[in-house]
Scaffold this motif. Structure first.
Motif, mmCIF file in Angstrom:
data_model
loop_
_atom_site.group_PDB
_atom_site.id
_atom_site.type_symbol
_atom_site.label_atom_id
_atom_site.label_comp_id
_atom_site.label_asym_id
_atom_site.label_seq_id
_atom_site.Cartn_x
_atom_site.Cartn_y
_atom_site.Cartn_z
ATOM 1 N N SER A 8 -80.018 -12.855 63.649
ATOM 2 C CA SER A 8 -80.090 -11.839 64.699
ATOM 3 C C SER A 8 -80.847 -10.600 64.234
ATOM 4 O O SER A 8 -80.808 -9.572 64.890
ATOM 5 C CB SER A 8 -78.683 -11.474 65.181
ATOM 6 N N SER A 9 -81.528 -10.693 63.098
ATOM 7 C CA SER A 9 -82.311 -9.553 62.632
ATOM 8 C C SER A 9 -83.516 -9.356 63.553
ATOM 9 O O SER A 9 -83.997 -10.285 64.186
ATOM 10 C CB SER A 9 -82.769 -9.771 61.185
ATOM 11 N N THR A 10 -84.001 -8.117 63.607
ATOM 12 C CA THR A 10 -85.122 -7.807 64.490
ATOM 13 C C THR A 10 -86.426 -7.636 63.724
ATOM 14 O O THR A 10 -87.472 -7.461 64.334
ATOM 15 C CB THR A 10 -84.833 -6.519 65.285
ATOM 16 N N ILE A 11 -86.385 -7.685 62.391
ATOM 17 C CA ILE A 11 -87.603 -7.436 61.615
ATOM 18 C C ILE A 11 -88.071 -8.662 60.840
ATOM 19 O O ILE A 11 -89.053 -8.589 60.129
ATOM 20 C CB ILE A 11 -87.394 -6.275 60.619
ATOM 21 N N SER A 12 -87.406 -9.782 60.987
ATOM 22 C CA SER A 12 -87.759 -10.921 60.144
ATOM 23 C C SER A 12 -89.017 -11.622 60.634
ATOM 24 O O SER A 12 -89.244 -11.796 61.816
ATOM 25 C CB SER A 12 -86.607 -11.905 60.066
ATOM 26 N N LEU A 13 -89.828 -11.994 59.682
ATOM 27 C CA LEU A 13 -91.026 -12.761 59.953
ATOM 28 C C LEU A 13 -90.783 -14.208 59.556
ATOM 29 O O LEU A 13 -91.263 -15.123 60.189
ATOM 30 C CB LEU A 13 -92.198 -12.173 59.145
ATOM 31 N N CYS A 14 -90.015 -14.382 58.528
ATOM 32 C CA CYS A 14 -89.769 -15.719 58.011
ATOM 33 C C CYS A 14 -88.357 -15.719 57.470
ATOM 34 O O CYS A 14 -87.877 -14.703 57.008
ATOM 35 C CB CYS A 14 -90.823 -15.962 56.954
ATOM 36 N N MET A 17 -82.843 -20.531 54.699
ATOM 37 C CA MET A 17 -81.410 -20.754 54.671
ATOM 38 C C MET A 17 -81.137 -21.796 53.593
ATOM 39 O O MET A 17 -81.720 -22.873 53.620
ATOM 40 C CB MET A 17 -80.946 -21.274 56.029
ATOM 41 N N PHE A 18 -80.291 -21.458 52.646
ATOM 42 C CA PHE A 18 -79.940 -22.383 51.580
ATOM 43 C C PHE A 18 -78.484 -22.782 51.741
ATOM 44 O O PHE A 18 -77.594 -21.953 51.668
ATOM 45 C CB PHE A 18 -80.177 -21.752 50.208
ATOM 46 N N TYR A 19 -78.255 -24.063 52.006
ATOM 47 C CA TYR A 19 -76.908 -24.578 52.203
ATOM 48 C C TYR A 19 -76.280 -24.996 50.883
ATOM 49 O O TYR A 19 -75.096 -24.922 50.698
ATOM 50 C CB TYR A 19 -76.932 -25.800 53.130
ATOM 51 N N SER A 48 -89.549 -9.499 56.015
ATOM 52 C CA SER A 48 -90.140 -8.684 57.083
ATOM 53 C C SER A 48 -91.659 -8.834 57.089
ATOM 54 O O SER A 48 -92.247 -9.432 56.187
ATOM 55 C CB SER A 48 -89.771 -7.213 56.895
ATOM 56 N N THR A 49 -92.285 -8.242 58.098
ATOM 57 C CA THR A 49 -93.747 -8.282 58.194
ATOM 58 C C THR A 49 -94.395 -7.504 57.045
ATOM 59 O O THR A 49 -95.551 -7.721 56.728
ATOM 60 C CB THR A 49 -94.218 -7.703 59.536
ATOM 61 N N GLN A 50 -93.641 -6.617 56.405
ATOM 62 C CA GLN A 50 -94.147 -5.868 55.243
ATOM 63 C C GLN A 50 -93.779 -6.557 53.925
ATOM 64 O O GLN A 50 -93.857 -5.977 52.861
ATOM 65 C CB GLN A 50 -93.586 -4.439 55.229
ATOM 66 N N SER A 51 -93.334 -7.816 54.018
ATOM 67 C CA SER A 51 -92.951 -8.630 52.854
ATOM 68 C C SER A 51 -91.714 -8.125 52.126
ATOM 69 O O SER A 51 -91.507 -8.419 50.961
ATOM 70 C CB SER A 51 -94.112 -8.767 51.856
ATOM 71 N N CYS A 52 -90.889 -7.347 52.810
ATOM 72 C CA CYS A 52 -89.606 -6.951 52.227
ATOM 73 C C CYS A 52 -88.614 -8.089 52.461
ATOM 74 O O CYS A 52 -88.617 -8.710 53.521
ATOM 75 C CB CYS A 52 -89.082 -5.681 52.891
ATOM 76 N N THR A 53 -87.787 -8.340 51.489
ATOM 77 C CA THR A 53 -86.798 -9.425 51.623
ATOM 78 C C THR A 53 -85.396 -8.866 51.577
ATOM 79 O O THR A 53 -85.125 -7.843 50.944
ATOM 80 C CB THR A 53 -86.963 -10.480 50.512
ATOM 81 N N GLU A 54 -84.529 -9.548 52.255
ATOM 82 C CA GLU A 54 -83.104 -9.209 52.255
ATOM 83 C C GLU A 54 -82.336 -10.516 52.309
ATOM 84 O O GLU A 54 -82.703 -11.437 53.039
ATOM 85 C CB GLU A 54 -82.755 -8.334 53.448
ATOM 86 N N SER A 55 -81.269 -10.574 51.535
ATOM 87 C CA SER A 55 -80.450 -11.792 51.484
ATOM 88 C C SER A 55 -78.984 -11.450 51.660
ATOM 89 O O SER A 55 -78.543 -10.352 51.317
ATOM 90 C CB SER A 55 -80.625 -12.509 50.136
ATOM 91 N N ILE A 56 -78.256 -12.399 52.191
ATOM 92 C CA ILE A 56 -76.802 -12.296 52.294
ATOM 93 C C ILE A 56 -76.226 -13.661 51.938
ATOM 94 O O ILE A 56 -76.797 -14.686 52.268
ATOM 95 C CB ILE A 56 -76.350 -11.835 53.695
ATOM 96 N N VAL A 57 -75.128 -13.625 51.226
ATOM 97 C CA VAL A 57 -74.442 -14.858 50.819
ATOM 98 C C VAL A 57 -73.047 -14.837 51.421
ATOM 99 O O VAL A 57 -72.331 -13.840 51.306
ATOM 100 C CB VAL A 57 -74.343 -14.975 49.279
#
Length: 112
Positions: A8-14, A17-19, A48-57
């Motif tokens: 549900s993020s609004t900035i993701s480009l890609c 998901m790792f199961y 993001s479109t600026q190549s910033c990454t964010e992860s949640i586990v």
């Protein structure tokens, strides 16, 4: 158990998901079937479109399915219908049943 994950993020480009070590997906809303009952670590990574990454586990716990049927009444009158009061189920390892009368007196306790 099938799990549906929604990004549900609004900035993701890609997104990735790792199961588990051997399973991953780049779908927007992936689903995954967990066949075994245990805990699983699920990692969601967005870029993001600026190549910033964010992860949640998050940990997902898959519990076994339990099914039990207990009748609400029985009629032991010899007609062959509803003669026995018994609980029937699947996935149950141990079971004890107590039956109480309307005054709270224990009138039956299962033996196994």
């Amino acid at each position: 158990m099938t799990i549906l994950i929604r990004d549900s993020s609004t900035i993701s480009l890609c997104l990735s998901m790792f199961y588990s070590i051997s399973n991953s997906s780049s779908a927007i809303s992936p689903t995954h079937l967990y066949a075994d009952t245990r805990s699983y670590q699920v990692t969601l990574t967005v870029v993001s479109t600026q190549s910033c990454t964010e992860s949640i586990v998050k940990t997902i716990v898959v519990n076994p399915n339990y099914t039990i049927y207990v009748p609400t009444a029985f009629t032991p009158n010899g007609d062959g219908v509803n003669e026995v009061f018994a609980a029937v189920g699947e996935g149950i390892k141990d079971f004890k049943m107590y039956v109480f009368d309307r005054w709270g007196n224990n009138v039956f306790k299962s033996t196994t």
